[in-house]
Design a protein around this motif. Structure first.
Motif, PDB file in Angstrom:
ATOM      1  N   ASP A  41      16.753  22.724   7.183  1.00  0.00           N
ATOM      2  CA  ASP A  41      15.840  23.202   8.221  1.00  0.00           C
ATOM      3  C   ASP A  41      15.864  22.323   9.472  1.00  0.00           C
ATOM      4  O   ASP A  41      15.387  22.739  10.538  1.00  0.00           O
ATOM      5  CB  ASP A  41      14.407  23.276   7.683  1.00  0.00           C
ATOM      6  N   LEU A  42      16.378  21.097   9.353  1.00  0.00           N
ATOM      7  CA  LEU A  42      16.448  20.200  10.516  1.00  0.00           C
ATOM      8  C   LEU A  42      17.778  20.322  11.265  1.00  0.00           C
ATOM      9  O   LEU A  42      17.999  19.591  12.233  1.00  0.00           O
ATOM     10  CB  LEU A  42      16.239  18.754  10.075  1.00  0.00           C
ATOM     11  N   MET A  43      18.629  21.235  10.840  1.00  0.00           N
ATOM     12  CA  MET A  43      19.906  21.448  11.537  1.00  0.00           C
ATOM     13  C   MET A  43      19.662  22.253  12.805  1.00  0.00           C
ATOM     14  O   MET A  43      19.958  23.448  12.917  1.00  0.00           O
ATOM     15  CB  MET A  43      20.898  22.150  10.614  1.00  0.00           C
ATOM     16  N   ASP A  44      19.100  21.585  13.782  1.00  0.00           N
ATOM     17  CA  ASP A  44      18.685  22.205  15.040  1.00  0.00           C
ATOM     18  C   ASP A  44      19.551  21.661  16.173  1.00  0.00           C
ATOM     19  O   ASP A  44      19.477  20.473  16.484  1.00  0.00           O
ATOM     20  CB  ASP A  44      17.210  21.882  15.295  1.00  0.00           C
ATOM     21  N   PRO A  45      20.361  22.493  16.821  1.00  0.00           N
ATOM     22  CA  PRO A  45      21.231  21.998  17.900  1.00  0.00           C
ATOM     23  C   PRO A  45      20.470  21.345  19.055  1.00  0.00           C
ATOM     24  O   PRO A  45      21.021  20.505  19.761  1.00  0.00           O
ATOM     25  CB  PRO A  45      21.953  23.274  18.377  1.00  0.00           C
ATOM     26  N   SER A  46      19.212  21.731  19.239  1.00  0.00           N
ATOM     27  CA  SER A  46      18.439  21.129  20.331  1.00  0.00           C
ATOM     28  C   SER A  46      17.893  19.750  19.960  1.00  0.00           C
ATOM     29  O   SER A  46      17.423  19.000  20.817  1.00  0.00           O
ATOM     30  CB  SER A  46      17.277  22.043  20.727  1.00  0.00           C
ATOM     31  N   ALA A  47      17.933  19.413  18.665  1.00  0.00           N
ATOM     32  CA  ALA A  47      17.503  18.085  18.196  1.00  0.00           C
ATOM     33  C   ALA A  47      18.420  17.667  17.054  1.00  0.00           C
ATOM     34  O   ALA A  47      18.000  17.592  15.897  1.00  0.00           O
ATOM     35  CB  ALA A  47      16.049  18.122  17.747  1.00  0.00           C
ATOM     36  N   PRO A  48      19.691  17.383  17.368  1.00  0.00           N
ATOM     37  CA  PRO A  48      20.698  17.204  16.316  1.00  0.00           C
ATOM     38  C   PRO A  48      20.561  15.935  15.495  1.00  0.00           C
ATOM     39  O   PRO A  48      21.178  15.824  14.440  1.00  0.00           O
ATOM     40  CB  PRO A  48      22.013  17.201  17.093  1.00  0.00           C
ATOM     41  N   ARG A  49      19.761  14.973  15.950  1.00  0.00           N
ATOM     42  CA  ARG A  49      19.602  13.731  15.201  1.00  0.00           C
ATOM     43  C   ARG A  49      18.119  13.383  15.059  1.00  0.00           C
ATOM     44  O   ARG A  49      17.678  12.293  15.380  1.00  0.00           O
ATOM     45  CB  ARG A  49      20.372  12.597  15.895  1.00  0.00           C
ATOM     46  N   SER A  50      17.371  14.341  14.543  1.00  0.00           N
ATOM     47  CA  SER A  50      15.941  14.149  14.324  1.00  0.00           C
ATOM     48  C   SER A  50      15.702  13.426  13.006  1.00  0.00           C
ATOM     49  O   SER A  50      16.630  13.187  12.226  1.00  0.00           O
ATOM     50  CB  SER A  50      15.237  15.513  14.315  1.00  0.00           C
ATOM     51  N   GLY A  51      14.443  13.109  12.741  1.00  0.00           N
ATOM     52  CA  GLY A  51      14.092  12.470  11.480  1.00  0.00           C
ATOM     53  C   GLY A  51      12.633  12.687  11.151  1.00  0.00           C
ATOM     54  O   GLY A  51      11.766  12.610  12.029  1.00  0.00           O
ATOM     55  N   ASN A  67       0.799  -1.236   0.000  1.00  0.00           N
ATOM     56  CA  ASN A  67       0.000   0.000   0.000  1.00  0.00           C
ATOM     57  C   ASN A  67       0.830   1.284   0.000  1.00  0.00           C
ATOM     58  O   ASN A  67       0.268   2.379   0.018  1.00  0.00           O
ATOM     59  CB  ASN A  67      -1.002   0.016   1.170  1.00  0.00           C
ATOM     60  N   VAL A  68       2.159   1.169  -0.038  1.00  0.00           N
ATOM     61  CA  VAL A  68       3.029   2.343  -0.034  1.00  0.00           C
ATOM     62  C   VAL A  68       3.619   2.554  -1.427  1.00  0.00           C
ATOM     63  O   VAL A  68       4.250   1.656  -1.990  1.00  0.00           O
ATOM     64  CB  VAL A  68       4.162   2.197   1.005  1.00  0.00           C
ATOM     65  N   GLU A  69       3.413   3.736  -1.960  1.00  0.00           N
ATOM     66  CA  GLU A  69       3.971   4.102  -3.260  1.00  0.00           C
ATOM     67  C   GLU A  69       5.423   4.530  -3.137  1.00  0.00           C
ATOM     68  O   GLU A  69       6.293   4.100  -3.910  1.00  0.00           O
ATOM     69  CB  GLU A  69       3.155   5.238  -3.873  1.00  0.00           C
ATOM     70  N   SER A  70       5.700   5.384  -2.137  1.00  0.00           N
ATOM     71  CA  SER A  70       7.067   5.878  -1.934  1.00  0.00           C
ATOM     72  C   SER A  70       7.201   6.428  -0.518  1.00  0.00           C
ATOM     73  O   SER A  70       6.200   6.716   0.142  1.00  0.00           O
ATOM     74  CB  SER A  70       7.397   6.982  -2.953  1.00  0.00           C
ATOM     75  N   VAL A  71       8.446   6.535  -0.081  1.00  0.00           N
ATOM     76  CA  VAL A  71       8.747   7.070   1.247  1.00  0.00           C
ATOM     77  C   VAL A  71       9.839   8.122   1.093  1.00  0.00           C
ATOM     78  O   VAL A  71      10.851   7.881   0.425  1.00  0.00           O
ATOM     79  CB  VAL A  71       9.212   5.968   2.217  1.00  0.00           C
ATOM     80  N   THR A  72       9.634   9.266   1.737  1.00  0.00           N
ATOM     81  CA  THR A  72      10.657  10.316   1.759  1.00  0.00           C
ATOM     82  C   THR A  72      11.137  10.503   3.181  1.00  0.00           C
ATOM     83  O   THR A  72      10.328  10.708   4.104  1.00  0.00           O
ATOM     84  CB  THR A  72      10.097  11.648   1.219  1.00  0.00           C
ATOM     85  N   VAL A  73      12.436  10.403   3.361  1.00  0.00           N
ATOM     86  CA  VAL A  73      13.057  10.590   4.671  1.00  0.00           C
ATOM     87  C   VAL A  73      13.840  11.899   4.654  1.00  0.00           C
ATOM     88  O   VAL A  73      14.650  12.126   3.745  1.00  0.00           O
ATOM     89  CB  VAL A  73      14.011   9.421   5.013  1.00  0.00           C
ATOM     90  N   ARG A  74      13.595  12.746   5.632  1.00  0.00           N
ATOM     91  CA  ARG A  74      14.353  13.983   5.776  1.00  0.00           C
ATOM     92  C   ARG A  74      15.185  13.916   7.044  1.00  0.00           C
ATOM     93  O   ARG A  74      14.664  13.608   8.127  1.00  0.00           O
ATOM     94  CB  ARG A  74      13.420  15.197   5.831  1.00  0.00           C
ATOM     95  N   LEU A  75      16.475  14.191   6.901  1.00  0.00           N
ATOM     96  CA  LEU A  75      17.400  14.192   8.028  1.00  0.00           C
ATOM     97  C   LEU A  75      18.176  15.499   8.054  1.00  0.00           C
ATOM     98  O   LEU A  75      18.324  16.162   7.017  1.00  0.00           O
ATOM     99  CB  LEU A  75      18.393  13.034   7.908  1.00  0.00           C
ATOM    100  N   PRO A  76      18.710  15.883   9.215  1.00  0.00           N
ATOM    101  CA  PRO A  76      19.639  16.999   9.237  1.00  0.00           C
ATOM    102  C   PRO A  76      20.771  16.757   8.240  1.00  0.00           C
ATOM    103  O   PRO A  76      21.178  15.605   8.028  1.00  0.00           O
ATOM    104  CB  PRO A  76      20.155  17.011  10.679  1.00  0.00           C
ATOM    105  N   ARG A  77      21.257  17.820   7.635  1.00  0.00           N
ATOM    106  CA  ARG A  77      22.239  17.684   6.557  1.00  0.00           C
ATOM    107  C   ARG A  77      23.429  16.821   6.958  1.00  0.00           C
ATOM    108  O   ARG A  77      23.852  15.941   6.198  1.00  0.00           O
ATOM    109  CB  ARG A  77      22.731  19.063   6.124  1.00  0.00           C
ATOM    110  N   ASP A  78      23.987  17.048   8.142  1.00  0.00           N
ATOM    111  CA  ASP A  78      25.191  16.305   8.524  1.00  0.00           C
ATOM    112  C   ASP A  78      24.897  14.826   8.737  1.00  0.00           C
ATOM    113  O   ASP A  78      25.675  13.958   8.344  1.00  0.00           O
ATOM    114  CB  ASP A  78      25.860  16.917   9.759  1.00  0.00           C
ATOM    115  N   GLY A  79      23.735  14.511   9.317  1.00  0.00           N
ATOM    116  CA  GLY A  79      23.378  13.106   9.513  1.00  0.00           C
ATOM    117  C   GLY A  79      23.099  12.396   8.201  1.00  0.00           C
ATOM    118  O   GLY A  79      23.483  11.234   8.012  1.00  0.00           O
TER     119      GLY A  79
END
Length: 464
Positions: free
Chosen positions: A368-378, A299-311
Motif C-alpha cells: 500500500d506504500l508503493m506510491d510514486p508520489s512518495a516513493p521512499r515513505s516510512g 517503555n517500548v515493547e516492540s516497533v513495527t516499521v512499514r516501508l514500500p516493498r522495493d525499499g
C-alpha cells in the motif's frame, strides 16, 4: 519520418549550459549538493572503502593534475575522480534522487572537481558543470526506465553515474558540440554496473559501482574527446544506439525534455542521517514519536516499521549497519540518536544487548506504500508496555524537495562530517567558500583546505 537528433540537441545544450546563468534557487541547490558531496567524500575517506581506494590509487602514479581529497596524493584527473568517487559513496551519506533511485552527487561532484582542479576553473563553472551532470544522470535513467534497468539485473546507480559524470567533466573541458557528441559516445561505451552490489558486505564494490566507476568513466570520456579522439556522432539514435542496447522500451525524448527549465539538482534528497535512503523516513518517523512520547528501551515493547516493498527489500537485515533498517531503529531506540560513528559500528551488530533490542523491531514490506508520489515513505508504530500504540507516517523525509533542508542545516551536517578529518578552521573555510562558490575565481584556491599533509596522513585512523 525523420528521427529527432537527440544527441545533437543534448550536445548543443551542454555547450550552452556552461555559459548560462542558473536561476538563483537552482544555484543555491547546486551549492548545497556540492558541499554535501564534499562532506561525503572527506568523511568517506576514513572508512574501509576509502582506505582501500587510497591504497590502490597510491600504486597508480599518474600525472599530478588533481588531488585525492583528505590525503596528500596528487594524480591524474581520471585517478582522482575514481578515488574521490569511492570516498563519496563509502557509506550512505551522499544525496539521492527518489524517482530514479540514482545517487548523482557522489560521482558527478568528484568528476567535476578533478577536471576543475586540472583546468583551474572558477567556482561558477563548477556550479554549472555539476548542475548539468545531475541532469544527465537522472535523465539517462528516465530514458531507459530505472525499473527496467533493475529488471535486467543491472545497477541503475552505476548506469546513471557514468552519464552524469561525463556531463560535468565535458562542461569543465569546454568542448564544442562535436566534442560533446564524442564524449557522450565514449561514456556510453563504458556504461556498466550490475545489481549484484546488494551482496557486497563491506560497501567497497558498492562504492565503486555507485560512484568511483562512473566518475572515472566520465572523466575518461571527456579527456579522450578533449584530446581529439573521434567516435560515433549520434549515440542516442541510429543503429545499435545506447538506449536500444540498455532498454527494451527506451524513451529518448526524456534526455532533452525540459532542458534548461527542469533542473534535477533541485530534486535530489540530502540525507540527514548517514544511512541507506529507505531508512531516512522511518528514522524521521521514529524520532517524531520519540519527541512526542518519550520512547525508550524501557517503555517500548516492540516497533513495527512499514516501508514500500522495493525499499524494504534493500534494507531488510542487511550485513552492513547503515543499510540494515531493523538494526538502525534498534540503535535509535537505545541511544536516542544516530551518529556517523554509530551507523558504521559493525561490532555493535553482534552485541547481545543490541540484538536483544533488535528482536523487538519488525520490518514489513507494505504494498500500500508503493506510491510514486512518495516513493521512499516510512510508517512506524511503537507498541508501548502500558498497552498503548503510537504511530507516525513520514511521506517525505527531511531533505527531500517536498521537505527541503535549510542552508543552516546543510552546514551543520557538513560540519559534523568534516571537522573530525579537517579540523575546525579548515572546515569553516570550506563551508564559507562553497556557500559563496560563485565568487571563487579558481577552484584550486579551495583544494588546500580539502587535503591534508604527509604528517597528517601518518596519523590517520580509519573507521571499520
Amino acid at each position: 519520418m525523420v528521427t529527432p537528433d537527440i544527441t545533437g540537441q543534448l550536445a548543443s545544450y551542454m555547450v550552452e549550459a556552461r555559459d548560462r546563468s542558473l536561476p538563483p534557487d537552482v544555484a543555491v541547490a547546486a551549492k548545497h549538493r556540492i558541499l554535501d558531496s564534499l562532506a561525503a567524500v572527506i568523511s568517506g575517506a576514513r572508512l574501509k572503502p576509502g582506505e582501500m581506494a587510497i591504497k590502490y590509487i597510491g600504486l597508480q602514479g599518474g600525472t599530478p593534475e588533481a588531488s585525492v581529497l583528505a590525503t596528500d596524493i596528487r594524480t591524474s584527473a581520471v585517478n582522482a575522480a575514481l578515488a574521490n568517487g569511492m570516498f563519496g559513496h563509502a557509506d550512505e551519506t551522499d544525496d539521492f534522487e527518489p524517482v530514479t533511485k540514482s545517487h548523482p552527487g557522489c560521482s558527478v561532484v568528484p568528476a567535476a572537481l578533478a577536471m576543475a582542479e586540472r583546468a583551474g576553473s572558477s567556482g561558477e563553472e563548477l556550479i554549472r558543470a555539476v548542475a548539468l551532470g545531475y541532469d544527465l544522470c537522472c535523465r539517462f535513467l528516465l530514458a531507459l526506465d530505472p525499473d527496467a534497468v533493475r529488471g535486467g539485473h543491472r545497477s541503475a546507480e552505476g548506469t546513471s553515474s557514468t552519464m552524469g559524470s561525463v556531463g560535468a567533466a565535458a562542461s569543465i573541458a569546454r568542448l564544442d558540440e562535436a566534442g560533446m557528441r564524442y564524449s557522450l559516445s565514449y561514456a556510453a561505451q563504458q556504461v556498466s554496473g550490475l545489481w549484484s552490489w546488494v551482496r557486497d558486505a563491506e560497501h567497497v564494490e558498492k562504492a565503486f559501482d555507485f560512484a568511483g566507476m562512473g566518475a572515472r568513466n566520465g572523466v575518461t570520456a571527456a579527456t579522450m574527446s578533449e584530446a581529439g579522439l573521434t567516435g560515433v556522432w549520434d549515440i542516442f539514435q541510429g543503429e545499435h544506439n545506447v538506449l536500444q542496447a540498455l532498454s527494451l522500451d527506451p524513451r529518448p525524448q526524456e534526455m532533452v525534455a525540459g532542458l534548461g527549465s527542469r533542473f534535477f539538482i533541485t530534486e535530489t534528497a540530502i540525507k540527514p542521517y548517514s544511512v541507506g535512503y529507505p531508512i531516512q523516513a522511518p528514522l524521521d518517523a521514529f524520532f517524531a514519536l520519540q519527541r512526542r512520547h518519550g520512547l525508550t528501551v524501557d517503555n517500548v515493547e516492540s516497533v513495527t516499521v512499514r516501508l514500500p516493498r522495493d525499499g524494504a527489500g534493500v534494507v531488510n537485515n542487511r550485513s552492513m549497519p547503515d543499510v540494515n533498517c531493523q538494526h538502525m531503529i534498534a540503535v535509535a531506540l537505545m541511544d536516542g540518536e544516530v551518529t556517523f560513528l554509530s551507523t558504521h559500528d559493525y561490532q555493535r551488530m553482534s552485541d547481545p544487548a543490541t540484538l536483544s533490542v533488535k528482536d523487538r523491531i519488525t520490518l514489513i514490506a507494505d504494498e500500500d506504500l508503493m506510491d510514486p508520489s512518495a516513493p521512499r515513505s516510512g510508517k512506524v508504530a511503537a507498541n508501548l508496555k502500558d498497552g498503548s500504540t503510537v504511530e507516525h507516517f513520514t511521506p517525505h523525509a527531511y531533505g527531500t524537495k517536498e521537505n527541503p533542508m535549510s542552508t543552516d542545516d546543510v552546514n551543520a551536517k557538513v560540519r559534523r562530517l568534516l571537522e573530525p578529518v579537517l579540523g575546525e578552521r579548515r572546515t569553516e573555510t570550506v563551508i564559507a567558500s562553497v556557500n559563496e562558490l560563485e565568487n571563487l575565481p579558481d577552484i584550486r584556491e579551495l583544494i588546500p583546505y580539502l587535503t591534508v599533509s604527509a604528517a597528517e596522513m601518518e596519523d590517520i585512523t580509519f573507521i571499520h
